[in-house]
Design an enzyme around this catalytic site. Sequence first.
Site, PDB file in Angstrom:
ATOM      1  N   ARG A 239      37.578  45.799  66.584  1.00 30.04           N
ATOM      2  CA  ARG A 239      38.605  45.869  67.624  1.00 30.04           C
ATOM      3  C   ARG A 239      38.261  47.002  68.555  1.00 30.04           C
ATOM      4  O   ARG A 239      37.639  47.981  68.160  1.00 30.04           O
ATOM      5  CB  ARG A 239      39.973  46.166  66.994  1.00 30.04           C
ATOM      6  CG  ARG A 239      40.565  44.981  66.323  1.00 30.04           C
ATOM      7  CD  ARG A 239      42.093  45.135  66.310  1.00 30.04           C
ATOM      8  NE  ARG A 239      42.664  44.053  65.509  1.00 30.04           N
ATOM      9  CZ  ARG A 239      43.309  44.237  64.360  1.00 30.04           C
ATOM     10  NH1 ARG A 239      43.506  45.460  63.913  1.00 30.04           N
ATOM     11  NH2 ARG A 239      43.775  43.216  63.696  1.00 30.04           N
TER      12      ARG A 239
ATOM     13  N   ARG B  64      36.019  50.185  61.044  1.00 31.14           N
ATOM     14  CA  ARG B  64      36.691  48.996  60.555  1.00 31.14           C
ATOM     15  C   ARG B  64      36.115  47.748  61.229  1.00 31.14           C
ATOM     16  O   ARG B  64      35.939  47.708  62.438  1.00 31.14           O
ATOM     17  CB  ARG B  64      38.196  49.111  60.840  1.00 31.14           C
ATOM     18  CG  ARG B  64      39.026  48.127  60.074  1.00 31.14           C
ATOM     19  CD  ARG B  64      40.437  48.612  59.996  1.00 31.14           C
ATOM     20  NE  ARG B  64      41.011  48.618  61.342  1.00 31.14           N
ATOM     21  CZ  ARG B  64      42.299  48.420  61.586  1.00 31.14           C
ATOM     22  NH1 ARG B  64      43.140  48.214  60.590  1.00 31.14           N
ATOM     23  NH2 ARG B  64      42.761  48.443  62.811  1.00 31.14           N
TER      24      ARG B  64
ATOM     25  N   LYS C 288      47.319  64.802  57.210  1.00 30.73           N
ATOM     26  CA  LYS C 288      48.369  65.798  57.450  1.00 30.73           C
ATOM     27  C   LYS C 288      49.755  65.287  57.050  1.00 30.73           C
ATOM     28  O   LYS C 288      50.528  66.007  56.423  1.00 30.73           O
ATOM     29  CB  LYS C 288      48.348  66.192  58.930  1.00 30.73           C
ATOM     30  CG  LYS C 288      49.195  67.380  59.282  1.00 30.73           C
ATOM     31  CD  LYS C 288      48.744  68.002  60.596  1.00 30.73           C
ATOM     32  CE  LYS C 288      48.841  67.041  61.772  1.00 30.73           C
ATOM     33  NZ  LYS C 288      50.254  66.750  62.144  1.00 30.73           N
TER      34      LYS C 288
ATOM     35  N   ARG D 196      51.517  71.758  69.519  1.00 36.01           N
ATOM     36  CA  ARG D 196      50.297  71.037  69.877  1.00 36.01           C
ATOM     37  C   ARG D 196      49.389  71.877  70.760  1.00 36.01           C
ATOM     38  O   ARG D 196      48.236  71.506  70.993  1.00 36.01           O
ATOM     39  CB  ARG D 196      50.632  69.733  70.612  1.00 36.01           C
ATOM     40  CG  ARG D 196      51.354  68.700  69.769  1.00 36.01           C
ATOM     41  CD  ARG D 196      51.451  67.386  70.512  1.00 36.01           C
ATOM     42  NE  ARG D 196      50.150  66.807  70.785  1.00 36.01           N
ATOM     43  CZ  ARG D 196      49.487  66.066  69.912  1.00 36.01           C
ATOM     44  NH1 ARG D 196      49.998  65.794  68.738  1.00 36.01           N
ATOM     45  NH2 ARG D 196      48.307  65.594  70.217  1.00 36.01           N
TER      46      ARG D 196
ATOM     47  N   ARG E  20      39.822  59.506  71.202  1.00 31.00           N
ATOM     48  CA  ARG E  20      41.157  59.733  70.642  1.00 31.00           C
ATOM     49  C   ARG E  20      41.170  61.028  69.825  1.00 31.00           C
ATOM     50  O   ARG E  20      42.091  61.836  69.905  1.00 31.00           O
ATOM     51  CB  ARG E  20      41.537  58.546  69.757  1.00 31.00           C
ATOM     52  CG  ARG E  20      43.002  58.521  69.355  1.00 31.00           C
ATOM     53  CD  ARG E  20      43.387  57.177  68.773  1.00 31.00           C
ATOM     54  NE  ARG E  20      42.935  56.987  67.423  1.00 31.00           N
ATOM     55  CZ  ARG E  20      42.374  55.872  66.946  1.00 31.00           C
ATOM     56  NH1 ARG E  20      42.170  54.854  67.719  1.00 31.00           N
ATOM     57  NH2 ARG E  20      42.003  55.794  65.692  1.00 31.00           N
TER      58      ARG E  20
END
Length: 212
Positions: A160, A127, A13, A88, A171
């Site tokens: 991580r 990752r 975005k 939002r 999230r």
Amino acid sequence: MYIVLLGPPGAGKGTQAQRIAAATQLLHISTGDMFRENVKNETALGKLANQYMAKGELVPDEVTIKMLLERISRTDAKAGAMFDGFPRNVVQAEALDEALRGNGAKVDFALLISVRDAELMARLGGRWICRTCGKLYHEKNDPPKKHGICDACGGELYQREDDRPEVVASRLEKQKPPAALIEHYRKAGTLKEINGEQPLDAVTSALLEAIR
Ligand SMILES: [Zn+2]
């Protein structure tokens, strides 16, 4: 012309917002920039917002809305703007509708950059890092030859906390545009959904096409 740009984290975005702003000369109002400017200039709203951000808490709607209304009341926003990071939720969307209506304007387009959850999970997570030499890998884009082992030094790869699938999923759920917000613009007849899984340039073209 007023445009709302919507999309989940990982949909690109921010990049697309900059490209659309450059192509259309529309004023780009990013909530992140707006917060930073208010905090830096130590405005009353900036100080208030900072109290929440410093604690890692969400800034309440009324503070965000007041800041946004102040921003669009300036002369540079009279001819139109593209909102990035706002609204939002439906409360914010209704406040924006009302403010624009007061100026005889409206949200002309709500552009939703859509990407499937599985693809977002792959983009945002996946990752891995070498415990020994720190080299970064990505499950999808840049995987090691052997799972869990560093190509460069043979060290052990780990994830991580932030990159673990369950953390990424939570999230994503918190930060993606809520269904009710999308429905708000669908009902208003202004929603345009763009496939965000195409290459960057194709997404930009589709977005520009949608507002032509
Ligand atoms: Zn290594």
